[in-house]
Design an enzyme around this catalytic site. Structure first.
Site, PDB file in Angstrom:
ATOM      1  N   ASP A 213       0.706  -1.337   0.008  1.00  0.00           N
ATOM      2  CA  ASP A 213      -0.195   0.194   0.170  1.00  0.00           C
ATOM      3  C   ASP A 213       1.298   1.363   0.194  1.00  0.00           C
ATOM      4  O   ASP A 213       1.898   1.118   0.682  1.00  0.00           O
ATOM      5  CB  ASP A 213      -1.028   0.114   1.126  1.00  0.00           C
ATOM      6  CG  ASP A 213      -1.801   1.336   1.073  1.00  0.00           C
ATOM      7  OD1 ASP A 213      -2.698   1.194   0.454  1.00  0.00           O
ATOM      8  OD2 ASP A 213      -1.562   1.675   2.019  1.00  0.00           O
ATOM      9  N   GLU A 279       0.690  -0.585  -5.156  1.00  0.00           N
ATOM     10  CA  GLU A 279       0.722   0.104  -5.253  1.00  0.00           C
ATOM     11  C   GLU A 279       1.517   2.125  -5.504  1.00  0.00           C
ATOM     12  O   GLU A 279       1.387   2.228  -4.394  1.00  0.00           O
ATOM     13  CB  GLU A 279      -0.697   0.359  -4.326  1.00  0.00           C
ATOM     14  CG  GLU A 279      -1.850   1.283  -4.063  1.00  0.00           C
ATOM     15  CD  GLU A 279      -2.242   2.129  -3.582  1.00  0.00           C
ATOM     16  OE1 GLU A 279      -3.542   2.675  -3.886  1.00  0.00           O
ATOM     17  OE2 GLU A 279      -1.835   2.479  -2.054  1.00  0.00           O
TER      18      GLU A 279
END
Length: 532
Positions: A213, A279
């Site tokens: 993330d 990401e």
């Protein structure tokens, strides 16, 4: 447009992730085993056969760690545990074992940019004094102006508030997301060692990979963001470049790559082609390539396809820019249309039957592209984005409207009314399901000719047979509102226009809708096998 734009050569021993189709699971909204209205790990385990029958290669689990749930799991207080809301570590191990027995790989979320404000480290930091070792694990700074009453920089959080919060002793701490999610200081050796340990903890339990993330955000240059005159600071990388804010001292700092080279050593020491997928929001695909060096990430999410409107020109540009940017590297592209942070692509493309037709056509086209594909739970059912009333909205990033809750409404499995078999109870789940979803349940669509679920099953089976492996890709001549390309014998046509378009010669193997004789209707895609 013609000519070869890229050739992909797959070794016999190619790693599993290179062309995998991965299904993203948002745990609190997938399946509820204990009847409390919230999905859990046991619920996912009970539905592994469904995922295997769908035809995906892997599953990706959004966070299930202990958390106060201010940001629904992305505010982690213990990255080595499982929140009681979702079960136990034993439940996670059982899910891993069951998925592996079914032939599915498992990727889990890793949240390294920040922790929860309830994390023991941050609790210690608030109790400690300025300049203490406890505070050095996070980014605490003195303020500017008289008595330090102004934040250290002009940054805004991605959620739209100031990115700094002041504590009782006058210092400020950085949070690029919610104030309950303080950013870690990745220049501190304790932080680096902590995440090496977290990686090993889950690798030892059989996890096949990690989706990282905010991979672009771990290291910051602490200075004001420079913005055009008359423009407010903006830190949301999904929009800032589009509104003319090019300066990003909070993102994509060169030092982040030191972190991932370190992680690559940890992950590659384990057997079985373990992997990392980033990401990473960048200014474009060419910048994304920097995360895909041989000693960093195996994959990085490419959001150009998701961000494209229903437009042959935009889809063409997304494909071309991605393939050209990645072709000098070892990296294969990834493609995605929906996820837990975005409006579902069925809804992005319009309303009603036309929107569903476009969503299916875009999916079929995506599944023919070289590289890996990521699906988001519920898209195989044709679920629309849900407009929830204000009293049911939970997302801290609501932006004065619906936030991200609309794509997180729990899945309908069976029955004629909520909770549609989501759990054993009779009450609405944590986010209410629309009462008109009876025709969209898994049970209603299974075996139903023409249903979106059966379309996905057929498309994934066709991908395994016709759209994987050693082939070059090139675009074919087509009208301005049509995309046509070829990979080996496979010819793909997507009609984004308003009138039918002639199909080339070849055997039809897959169509997202109904073709009209030798023509392809608007809002439809088709796969054909060319002769020779």
């Amino acid at each position: 447009m013609t000519g070869v734009i890229h050739g992909y050569r797959v070794r016999v021993d190619a790693p599993w992730w290179r062309e995998a189709v991965t299904y993203q699971i948002y745990p609190r909204s997938f399946a509820d085993a204990d009847g409390d209205g919230t999905g859990d790990l046991a619920g996912i385990t009970s539905r592994v056969d469904y995922l295997a029958d769908l035809g995906v290669d892997a599953i990706w689990l959004s966070p299930f760690y202990p958390s106060p749930q201010h940001d629904y799991g992305y505010d982690v207080s213990d990255p080595r545990g499982v929140d009681p809301l979702f079960g136990t570590v034993s439940d996670a191990e059982e899910l891993l074992e069951t998925a592996h027995e079914a032939g599915l790989k498992v990727i889990i979320d890793l949240i390294p940019n920040h922790t929860s404000s309830a994390h023991p480290w941050f609790v210690e930091a608030l109790r400690a004094s300025p300049g203490s070792p406890e505070r050095e694990r996070y980014i605490f700074r003195d303020g500017r102006g008289r008595d330090g009453e102004e934040p250290p920089t002009n940054w805004q959080s991605v959620f739209g508030q100031p990115a700094w919060t002041r504590v009782d002793d006058g210092q400020w701490y950085l949070h690029m997301f919610d104030r309950e999610e303080p950013d870690l200081n990745w220049r501190h050796p304790e932080v680096a060692e902590e995440f090496r340990s977290v990686l090993r903890f889950w690798l030892d339990r059989g996890v096949d990979g990690f989706r990282v993330d905010v991979a672009h955000g771990l290291v910051k240059a602490l200075r004001d963001q420079e913005v055009p005159e008359g423009t407010a600071p903006n830190s949301d990388p999904a929009v800032m470049y589009d509104i003319g804010v090019e300066d990003d001292p909070m993102w994509n700092h060169p030092e982040v790559h030191d972190v991932y080279r370190d992680w690559h050593e940890v992950v590659s020491a384990y057997p079985g082609d373990r992997m990392l997928v980033a990401e990473a929001w960048t200014k474009g695909p060419s910048d994304l390539r920097g995360y895909l060096r041989t000693d960093e990430f195996e994959q990085a999410f490419n959001f150009r396809w998701l961000q494209s409107h229903w437009s042959a020109q935009e889809f063409n540009e997304a494909i071309l820019s991605t393939l050209k940017a990645l072709s000098p590297s070892r990296a294969w592209p990834t493609w995605v249309l929906s996820n837990h942070d975005a409006v579902r692509h069925r809804t992005r493309y319009g309303d009603g039957a036309q929107a569903l037709a476009r969503a299916r056509a875009a999916t079929l086209t995506m599944l023919a592209l070289p590289g890996a594909a990521y699906l988001y739970q519920g898209e195989e059912l044709g679920l629309p984005h849900v407009q929830l009333p204000p009293e049911h909205q939970r997302d801290p990033w609501a932006e004065g409207g619906n936030g991200r809750d609309g794509c997180r409404v729990p899945l309908p499995w069976s029955g004629d009314a909520p909770p549609f078999g989501f759990g054993p109870g009779d009450e609405q789940p944590w986010l209410p399901q629309p009462t008109q979803w009876a025709d969209l349940t898994v049970a209603a669509q299974t075996g139903q000719e023409g249903s979106t679920l059966e379309f996905y099953r057929a498309a994934l089976a066709a991908r395994r047979r016709y759209a994987r492996g050693d082939s070059e890709m090139w675009f074919l001549d087509a009208p301005a509102d049509v995309i046509s390309f070829r990979r080996g014998r496979l010819v793909v046509v997507l009609n984004c226009g308003s009138t039918p378009t002639p199909l080339p010669d070849g055997e039809l193997v897959m169509c997202s809708g109904e073709k009209l004789g030798s023509d392809l209707p608007p809002d439809t895609a088709a796969w054909l096998l060319a002769d020779g």
